[in-house]
Design an enzyme around this catalytic site. Sequence first.
Site, PDB file in Angstrom:
ATOM      1  N   ASN A 276     -28.124 -23.193  21.350  1.00 13.09           N
ATOM      2  CA  ASN A 276     -27.367 -24.425  21.580  1.00 13.09           C
ATOM      3  C   ASN A 276     -28.153 -25.389  22.470  1.00 13.09           C
ATOM      4  O   ASN A 276     -28.228 -26.594  22.198  1.00 13.09           O
ATOM      5  CB  ASN A 276     -26.034 -24.118  22.267  1.00 13.09           C
ATOM      6  CG  ASN A 276     -24.987 -23.548  21.337  1.00 13.09           C
ATOM      7  OD1 ASN A 276     -25.157 -23.534  20.119  1.00 13.09           O
ATOM      8  ND2 ASN A 276     -23.888 -23.080  21.899  1.00 13.09           N
TER       9      ASN A 276
ATOM     10  N   ARG B  83     -23.455 -28.954   4.258  1.00 10.83           N
ATOM     11  CA  ARG B  83     -24.252 -27.766   4.579  1.00 10.83           C
ATOM     12  C   ARG B  83     -23.801 -26.645   3.651  1.00 10.83           C
ATOM     13  O   ARG B  83     -22.617 -26.301   3.623  1.00 10.83           O
ATOM     14  CB  ARG B  83     -24.053 -27.319   6.028  1.00 10.83           C
ATOM     15  CG  ARG B  83     -24.462 -28.344   7.073  1.00 10.83           C
ATOM     16  CD  ARG B  83     -24.394 -27.742   8.475  1.00 10.83           C
ATOM     17  NE  ARG B  83     -24.417 -28.763   9.510  1.00 10.83           N
ATOM     18  CZ  ARG B  83     -25.526 -29.311  10.005  1.00 10.83           C
ATOM     19  NH1 ARG B  83     -26.697 -28.933   9.531  1.00 10.83           N
ATOM     20  NH2 ARG B  83     -25.460 -30.228  10.961  1.00 10.83           N
TER      21      ARG B  83
ATOM     22  N   ARG C 165     -28.441 -32.709   9.701  1.00  8.00           N
ATOM     23  CA  ARG C 165     -29.514 -32.364  10.635  1.00  8.00           C
ATOM     24  C   ARG C 165     -29.828 -30.871  10.654  1.00  8.00           C
ATOM     25  O   ARG C 165     -28.938 -30.032  10.779  1.00  8.00           O
ATOM     26  CB  ARG C 165     -29.154 -32.823  12.049  1.00  8.00           C
ATOM     27  CG  ARG C 165     -30.383 -32.947  12.959  1.00  8.00           C
ATOM     28  CD  ARG C 165     -29.993 -33.232  14.384  1.00  8.00           C
ATOM     29  NE  ARG C 165     -29.233 -34.435  14.547  1.00  8.00           N
ATOM     30  CZ  ARG C 165     -29.758 -35.632  14.814  1.00  8.00           C
ATOM     31  NH1 ARG C 165     -31.051 -35.769  14.882  1.00  8.00           N
ATOM     32  NH2 ARG C 165     -28.979 -36.672  14.995  1.00  8.00           N
TER      33      ARG C 165
ATOM     34  N   HIS D 151     -19.898 -36.795   5.413  1.00  7.70           N
ATOM     35  CA  HIS D 151     -19.536 -35.550   6.089  1.00  7.70           C
ATOM     36  C   HIS D 151     -18.234 -34.973   5.549  1.00  7.70           C
ATOM     37  O   HIS D 151     -17.786 -33.917   5.980  1.00  7.70           O
ATOM     38  CB  HIS D 151     -19.420 -35.824   7.602  1.00  7.70           C
ATOM     39  CG  HIS D 151     -19.277 -34.616   8.448  1.00  7.70           C
ATOM     40  ND1 HIS D 151     -18.087 -34.283   9.084  1.00  7.70           N
ATOM     41  CD2 HIS D 151     -20.156 -33.638   8.779  1.00  7.70           C
ATOM     42  CE1 HIS D 151     -18.244 -33.171   9.769  1.00  7.70           C
ATOM     43  NE2 HIS D 151     -19.489 -32.752   9.609  1.00  7.70           N
TER      44      HIS D 151
ATOM     45  N   TYR E 175     -16.769 -19.159  10.940  1.00 10.73           N
ATOM     46  CA  TYR E 175     -16.120 -20.338  11.504  1.00 10.73           C
ATOM     47  C   TYR E 175     -14.647 -20.360  11.096  1.00 10.73           C
ATOM     48  O   TYR E 175     -14.301 -19.935   9.996  1.00 10.73           O
ATOM     49  CB  TYR E 175     -16.753 -21.631  10.980  1.00 10.73           C
ATOM     50  CG  TYR E 175     -18.195 -21.885  11.324  1.00 10.73           C
ATOM     51  CD1 TYR E 175     -18.960 -20.968  12.043  1.00 10.73           C
ATOM     52  CD2 TYR E 175     -18.807 -23.059  10.922  1.00 10.73           C
ATOM     53  CE1 TYR E 175     -20.294 -21.219  12.342  1.00 10.73           C
ATOM     54  CE2 TYR E 175     -20.148 -23.324  11.220  1.00 10.73           C
ATOM     55  CZ  TYR E 175     -20.880 -22.395  11.929  1.00 10.73           C
ATOM     56  OH  TYR E 175     -22.193 -22.647  12.214  1.00 10.73           O
TER      57      TYR E 175
ATOM     58  N   ARG F 152     -12.696 -27.798  21.130  1.00  8.97           N
ATOM     59  CA  ARG F 152     -13.645 -26.727  21.401  1.00  8.97           C
ATOM     60  C   ARG F 152     -14.792 -27.173  22.301  1.00  8.97           C
ATOM     61  O   ARG F 152     -15.173 -26.491  23.232  1.00  8.97           O
ATOM     62  CB  ARG F 152     -14.239 -26.206  20.092  1.00  8.97           C
ATOM     63  CG  ARG F 152     -15.204 -25.033  20.294  1.00  8.97           C
ATOM     64  CD  ARG F 152     -16.050 -24.778  19.071  1.00  8.97           C
ATOM     65  NE  ARG F 152     -17.171 -25.704  18.985  1.00  8.97           N
ATOM     66  CZ  ARG F 152     -17.644 -26.208  17.858  1.00  8.97           C
ATOM     67  NH1 ARG F 152     -17.073 -25.926  16.714  1.00  8.97           N
ATOM     68  NH2 ARG F 152     -18.669 -27.033  17.860  1.00  8.97           N
TER      69      ARG F 152
ATOM     70  N   HIS G  39     -13.718 -24.476  14.261  1.00 11.86           N
ATOM     71  CA  HIS G  39     -14.294 -25.607  13.535  1.00 11.86           C
ATOM     72  C   HIS G  39     -13.244 -26.442  12.803  1.00 11.86           C
ATOM     73  O   HIS G  39     -13.520 -27.542  12.344  1.00 11.86           O
ATOM     74  CB  HIS G  39     -15.336 -25.078  12.540  1.00 11.86           C
ATOM     75  CG  HIS G  39     -16.228 -26.125  11.957  1.00 11.86           C
ATOM     76  ND1 HIS G  39     -16.081 -26.596  10.671  1.00 11.86           N
ATOM     77  CD2 HIS G  39     -17.284 -26.797  12.483  1.00 11.86           C
ATOM     78  CE1 HIS G  39     -17.011 -27.504  10.429  1.00 11.86           C
ATOM     79  NE2 HIS G  39     -17.748 -27.652  11.507  1.00 11.86           N
TER      80      HIS G  39
END
Length: 684
Positions: A43, A370, A400, A430, A463, A559, A587
Amino acid sequence: MRKVYMNRELSWLKFNERVLEEAENKKVPLCERLNFAAIYQSNLDEFFMVRVGSLVDQMLLKKDIRDNKTNLTPEEQIKKILAEVGKLNRRRNVVYDEIMEELEEYDICITDFKKMNEKESEYVKRYFQGEIAPIIFPTIVAKRQPFPFLRNKEIYAVVVLETKSGKEKLGIIPCSSGMFKRLIELPGKRGTYILAEEVILHYMPEIFKGYRVKAKSLIRITRNADIDADALYDEDLDYRDFMVEVIKQRKKLAPIRLELSREMDGEVISTLCHYLDLDRDYVFYNEGPLDLSFVYEIQDKLRYVPELFYQKRIPQKSVQFEEGRPILDQILEGDKFLSYPYDSMKPFLTMLHEAANDKDVLSVKMTLYRVAKQSKVVEALIEAAENGKEVLALVELKARFDEENNIEWSRRLERAGCHVIYGLDGFKVHSKLCQITRKAGDEVQYITQIGTGNYNEKTACLYTDLSLMTADTEIAKEARRVFQALAMGEVVEHTDKLLVAPLCLQNKVLAMIDDEIAAALAGKDAYIGLKMNALTDKKIIDRLIEASCAGVKIDLIIRGICCLIPGVKDATENIRVISIVGRFLEHSRIYIFGSKGREKVYIASADYMTRNTLRRVEVAAPVCDPAIRERLLEMFRIMLNDNQKARHEDSEGNYRIPMTIEHPVDAQETFYQQAYEAAASKNV
């Protein structure tokens, strides 16, 4: 009035501190604690590459750029970040040592030369001479040998050499190589390892014979990865080829952090900083390993000890679906809902395969942000195209650090005959949106799926995410307009049912907050409940503060980053903020507007960050089915009552797990237990 805003970057560091707390938590199984320590590090790597990199870029502009919430300049933010990271890294080093010491009880040990006996040292020397020395490539920095390019996040051994004439030179050797193992096991001591980079560092005098070694250390640099692809794009270029070049460019960007494993003379550090064009403030000394990725190999060696890991959990068959009947037909009969990782993703994958092979299906459209390395989702789209269906896939090449994977899948989709598009100028796509068009006789049917998470089978097990599948004609009509707009390089300008960023989400959220303010001012119960990854959009934050002042009760389950500080008198005293950091990455996004009996409930791909609300294509969908809506409300209530993994933010911006003698509630474990019980009752 005390401050009600928190700086975005400092709030993120508080989130990563919560991750580190899980590594420190003695109630967490030992190998899972090791995992959290590694997550903390990865992270932090990304934080420096993206966020600190962005701040450094802003600082270099020499303009008066300030955080719009705390008025901090980039320089002030960086100073606070570096100080906080130093404190957190010291905690990381301590907890790593504690965990490794406890793992020695299970015959796992990372050793060093000080602890080895003569026989072990001789073995390591032979291993170095036979397996490592022949393939490493040492460099001496001199007038005719310039300072080498150091790869992002890779480990190098650096040595200060003194010639016979007294001159000093730097020697550098790459230690990250797929040609030799990083964990070298010692003979006769199963489970005892030494790291390859430590072996290389130890034998530097043998490599640089003829020099006196004055000092040595392992180093690791992190490079800035903050590239604005849209600003660089030339319309004359193929976009996919352009993104390939962007990835190459990112690997060469300026260093943003230097980590050392040994303390070195200040002059040596200054020399390294000179070559790297890096300020001394960005140098960190870490006593532990500079890269913890090897811990996953250690975990694999300990799988036979179940108490070192979380109890095994497997996504369950959803009771929403009947076995033996087509998924598409079941969705046409009524809305369906999956909650990952508690429910298996299989019904969604089955739906895609049914669509690929159903003679009545005309088209399949999907946005891909993703996806997994071996994506069954993309394979289903390819299958549909090969079966003659019209397949539109929007592949976001600017996701990314997933760009390379997405580029390869886009090529495969095109080869299969899919119509592939790459998003919009200036906007990332997204949204998690899929639509199947089917013709049954004279009727055109639409199956629309809206989710909170990516179409990724791997993360669906790690997730927490939500997936709604519906045949609602109004939702279908608006989802179709989203795909039409994307295909034409445009954004949706008006919606009635869906919330669609960048033009039809923030304004509608603000309107719903206003509705609750009006209800409170009229003396009615008013409520807002929001669950998401981050809250940074100042316009929304300010309206939530206004709602709090009007008497609206607000629960925020955030979160990560939360730029709003709760509990401040005469400002945010009606706002509660909690953050759940546990076994699974939280998530999912849930929006609730309205008190009991009049709730509007949405699931969404969007956090309330300006980048999501104004600079991305995002979709939120209303949950209209009463049973599904009630299930979401109940899930929200359970998360609010979590007293094991939920930290409560106080009016000073600090997070604490509440001290309680009540019945322990771990929301994630509760949801898994419910999934197991529901699946078991269905099989009775």
